[in-house]
Design an enzyme around this catalytic site. Structure first.
Site, short mmCIF file in Angstrom:
data_model
loop_
_atom_site.label_atom_id
_atom_site.label_comp_id
_atom_site.label_asym_id
_atom_site.label_seq_id
_atom_site.Cartn_x
_atom_site.Cartn_y
_atom_site.Cartn_z
N TRP A 78 0.87 -1.18 0.00
CA TRP A 78 0.00 0.00 0.00
C TRP A 78 0.90 1.23 0.00
O TRP A 78 1.88 1.29 0.74
CB TRP A 78 -0.92 0.03 1.23
CG TRP A 78 -1.63 1.36 1.30
CD1 TRP A 78 -2.65 1.77 0.50
CD2 TRP A 78 -1.31 2.46 2.16
NE1 TRP A 78 -3.00 3.06 0.81
CE2 TRP A 78 -2.19 3.51 1.82
CE3 TRP A 78 -0.37 2.68 3.17
CZ2 TRP A 78 -2.16 4.75 2.47
CZ3 TRP A 78 -0.34 3.90 3.81
CH2 TRP A 78 -1.23 4.93 3.46
N GLU A 80 -3.00 -2.96 -2.51
CA GLU A 80 -4.16 -2.41 -1.77
C GLU A 80 -4.51 -1.02 -2.28
O GLU A 80 -3.69 -0.10 -2.19
CB GLU A 80 -3.81 -2.35 -0.27
CG GLU A 80 -4.91 -1.76 0.59
CD GLU A 80 -4.51 -1.64 2.07
OE1 GLU A 80 -3.32 -1.85 2.39
OE2 GLU A 80 -5.38 -1.31 2.88
N LYS A 125 -7.01 2.54 -2.62
CA LYS A 125 -7.66 3.45 -1.68
C LYS A 125 -8.30 4.58 -2.48
O LYS A 125 -7.73 5.05 -3.45
CB LYS A 125 -6.59 4.00 -0.73
CG LYS A 125 -7.13 4.79 0.42
CD LYS A 125 -6.07 4.94 1.49
CE LYS A 125 -6.60 5.74 2.64
NZ LYS A 125 -5.72 5.76 3.79
N ASP A 178 -9.51 -3.30 1.39
CA ASP A 178 -9.64 -2.76 2.75
C ASP A 178 -11.01 -2.10 2.81
O ASP A 178 -11.30 -1.21 1.99
CB ASP A 178 -8.50 -1.76 3.00
CG ASP A 178 -8.55 -1.11 4.37
OD1 ASP A 178 -9.64 -0.68 4.79
OD2 ASP A 178 -7.48 -1.00 5.01
N HIS A 189 -11.62 1.68 2.42
CA HIS A 189 -11.01 2.35 1.28
C HIS A 189 -11.92 2.60 0.09
O HIS A 189 -11.45 2.81 -1.02
CB HIS A 189 -9.78 1.56 0.82
CG HIS A 189 -8.63 1.66 1.77
ND1 HIS A 189 -7.37 1.25 1.47
CD2 HIS A 189 -8.57 2.15 3.03
CE1 HIS A 189 -6.57 1.45 2.50
NE2 HIS A 189 -7.28 1.99 3.46
N HIS A 200 -8.29 -6.41 4.25
CA HIS A 200 -8.00 -5.68 5.48
C HIS A 200 -9.36 -5.36 6.07
O HIS A 200 -10.11 -4.55 5.52
CB HIS A 200 -7.27 -4.37 5.20
CG HIS A 200 -5.79 -4.51 5.23
ND1 HIS A 200 -4.93 -3.46 5.02
CD2 HIS A 200 -5.00 -5.60 5.47
CE1 HIS A 200 -3.68 -3.89 5.12
NE2 HIS A 200 -3.70 -5.18 5.39
N ASP A 218 -11.93 6.83 6.38
CA ASP A 218 -11.11 5.66 6.68
C ASP A 218 -10.49 5.81 8.06
O ASP A 218 -9.29 5.96 8.21
CB ASP A 218 -10.03 5.54 5.59
CG ASP A 218 -9.12 4.35 5.80
OD1 ASP A 218 -9.60 3.32 6.31
OD2 ASP A 218 -7.94 4.45 5.45
N ASP A 265 -10.29 3.81 10.63
CA ASP A 265 -9.63 2.66 11.24
C ASP A 265 -10.01 2.43 12.69
O ASP A 265 -9.15 2.29 13.56
CB ASP A 265 -8.11 2.77 11.06
CG ASP A 265 -7.69 2.48 9.63
OD1 ASP A 265 -7.89 1.34 9.19
OD2 ASP A 265 -7.20 3.41 8.94
N ASP A 279 -6.98 -4.49 10.13
CA ASP A 279 -6.22 -3.25 9.95
C ASP A 279 -6.96 -2.08 10.60
O ASP A 279 -7.87 -1.51 10.00
CB ASP A 279 -6.01 -2.98 8.46
CG ASP A 279 -5.23 -1.68 8.23
OD1 ASP A 279 -4.60 -1.19 9.18
OD2 ASP A 279 -5.26 -1.16 7.09
C1 RNT Z 1 -3.82 2.70 4.87
C2 RNT Z 1 -3.91 1.25 4.58
C3 RNT Z 1 -2.76 0.42 5.07
C4 RNT Z 1 -2.31 0.78 6.46
C5 RNT Z 1 -1.33 -0.20 7.07
C6 RNT Z 1 -0.65 0.34 8.27
O1 RNT Z 1 -4.96 3.37 4.59
O2 RNT Z 1 -5.10 0.72 5.04
O3 RNT Z 1 -3.08 -0.92 4.97
O4 RNT Z 1 -3.37 0.92 7.33
O5 RNT Z 1 -0.45 -0.64 6.12
ZN ZN Z 2 -5.37 -1.38 4.95
#
Ligand code: RNT
Ligand code: ZN
Length: 417
Positions: A183, A224, A226, A257, A260, A284, A292, A294, A324
């Site tokens: 990523w 990955e 986004k 993810d 994303h 993820h 996003d 998290d 994640d």
């Molecule tokens: C960032 C991505 C990525 C990170 C990690 C730490 O938006 O989701 O995967 O969260 O690599």
């Molecule tokens: Zn991620």
């Protein structure tokens, strides 16, 4: 009633709808989820100032963050002791452990900088996954693999190559395939004048990384995408279309993810489509709130839907599940345990659903009955099966695990400053 007696009663109830709970418990035990090391220290890593960049943010200041490898490993151990089953640990390149005087920059990383992690994983029967770290670095304050500055781009290409070697080393040492996920935070805050050239450079960079050759039985490389990040609101170079096509053409994996995508877009719906075209898919699992953000993974509707799709597509061996998120406002060990147990609960919930019966209702256009039955299923004695799963796997059931967290917090975490 004991946990076992409750389970036995639940077993009968599920049997009536054609679900074999004993078989389900066996299946669930074998699902390894990749637990992200970075929840333990707010994505700081061990390199230096731990300043997070790249459009991602850990907010909060809860005491007890791990400050070094020993603390992070101890915290991971504590979390794993409260999570049923045997899992995987997902590492980032900035978690390299250098002997004094051995420090190197990211383009020069070698397997030997990760031997402590391999020892850790070996001793516990865990697998390891890996991620090159394309953020929190002086050379990552603009673009990385898509940079117009050839020396910067070269540096990050070399980082990718180094990480591929390290991933291979993990897989060989542990005799378990390693997922290496790429990523990058590259993008533009405002309307760019040229969207194609950065993407062409990213394509070339990925080609160069993969060109070193690696054993595809040992390493699954994933990319990955986004839709946006903080500071790169207008355009991300590694967009979904870019990586979906890149992965398909190069026979590597897409990593989805669920933080994303556009807020009303859901990853659960993408899983079956992806599985029709690729052998494997990586996830993820996170929880976005409005962006996003998290947040810790909860047992919410989308998590259940993601798990249902994996189970219904009979793809537990094709979907590589990783978590994640990074919440710095609560006890970090608890954050891991809640997220991991929730992922397992969602898989269990999916396995306890009579998929064939439901699909038959759909195929027979019995949408009324399908809706009714799906709603009634929500109140089946799922918790009794979960508690028995915990008992079988020697971890505390219900909320009983939390007293261990409280003790650990007062004995260990509170003493870190
Ligand atoms: C960032 C991505 C990525 C990170 C990690 C730490 O938006 O989701 O995967 O969260 O690599
Ligand atoms: Zn991620």
């Amino acid at each position: 009633m004991t946990t076992k007696q409750r389970y036995e009663s639940a077993r009968e109830i599920y049997k009536n709808i054609g679900v074999d709970t004993d078989e389900v418990l066996n299946r669930l035990k074998n699902v390894a989820i990749s637990m992200h090391c970075w929840q333990g220290d707010d994505v700081a890593g061990f390199e230096g100032d731990g300043q997070l960049s790249g459009g991602i943010q850990a907010t909060g200041n809860y005491p007890g963050k791990a400050r070094n490898p020993e603390e992070l490993m101890a915290d991971i151990d504590k979390a794993l002791s409260l999570i049923p089953g045997t899992h995987r640990i997902n590492l980032h390149a900035n978690y390299a452990i250098f002997a004094p005087g051995e420090e190197v920059d990211r383009d020069k990383l070698e397997p030997k900088h990760f031997t402590k992690w391999v020892e850790f994983a070996k001793a516990r029967g865990l697998g390891l996954d890996f991620n090159p770290t394309y953020f929190s670095h002086p050379k990552a304050d603009g673009l990385t693999l898509s940079s117009e500055d050839e020396s910067i781009r070269k540096f990050w290409i070399n980082h990718g190559k180094a990480c591929l070697r390290i991933s291979e080393y993990f897989a060989k040492e542990l005799n378990k395939p390693c997922l290496m996920n790429i990523w990058i935070p590259d993008g533009f805050k405002d309307i760019p004048a040229d969207r194609m050239s950065p993407r062409a450079r990213l394509k070339d960079s990925l080609d160069q990384i993969l060109s070193i050759g690696y054993d595809r039985n040992l390493v699954n490389v994933a990319v990955e995408s986004k839709v946006f990040g903080i500071g790169v609101e207008a355009c991300t170079v590694g967009s979904h279309e870019f990586y979906m096509n890149y992965a398909a053409k190069n026979n590597i994996l897409c990593l989805l993810d669920n933080g994303h995508y556009h807020p009303t877009e859901v990853v659960s719906d993408k899983i079956p489509s992806m599985l029709l075209f690729s052998d494997k898919l990586a996830l993820h699992v996170t929880r976005p709130i409005r962006w996003d953000s998290d947040h810790v993974v909860l047992f919410d509707d989308e998590l259940k839907e993601i798990a249902k799709e994996i189970v219904r597509c009979d793809a537990l061996d094709r979907v590589l599940i990783g978590l994640d998120y990074f919440d710095a406002s609560i006890n970090r060990v608890s954050a891991w345990v809640v997220g991991m147990r929730n992922m397992q609960k969602a898989l269990l919930y999916a396995m306890l659903s009579p998929s064939k019966k439901l699909a038959d209702l759909q195929n027979g256009r019995n949408y009324t009955e399908l809706m009714m039955f799906q709603e009634e299923l929500k109140f089946y004695p799922f918790g009794d099966v979960w508690n028995y799963f915990c008992e079988l796997n020697h971890v505390p059931e219900k909320e009983d695990w939390f007293k261990t967290i409280k003790e650990y917090e007062s004995d260990i975490l509170a003493k870190r400053s």
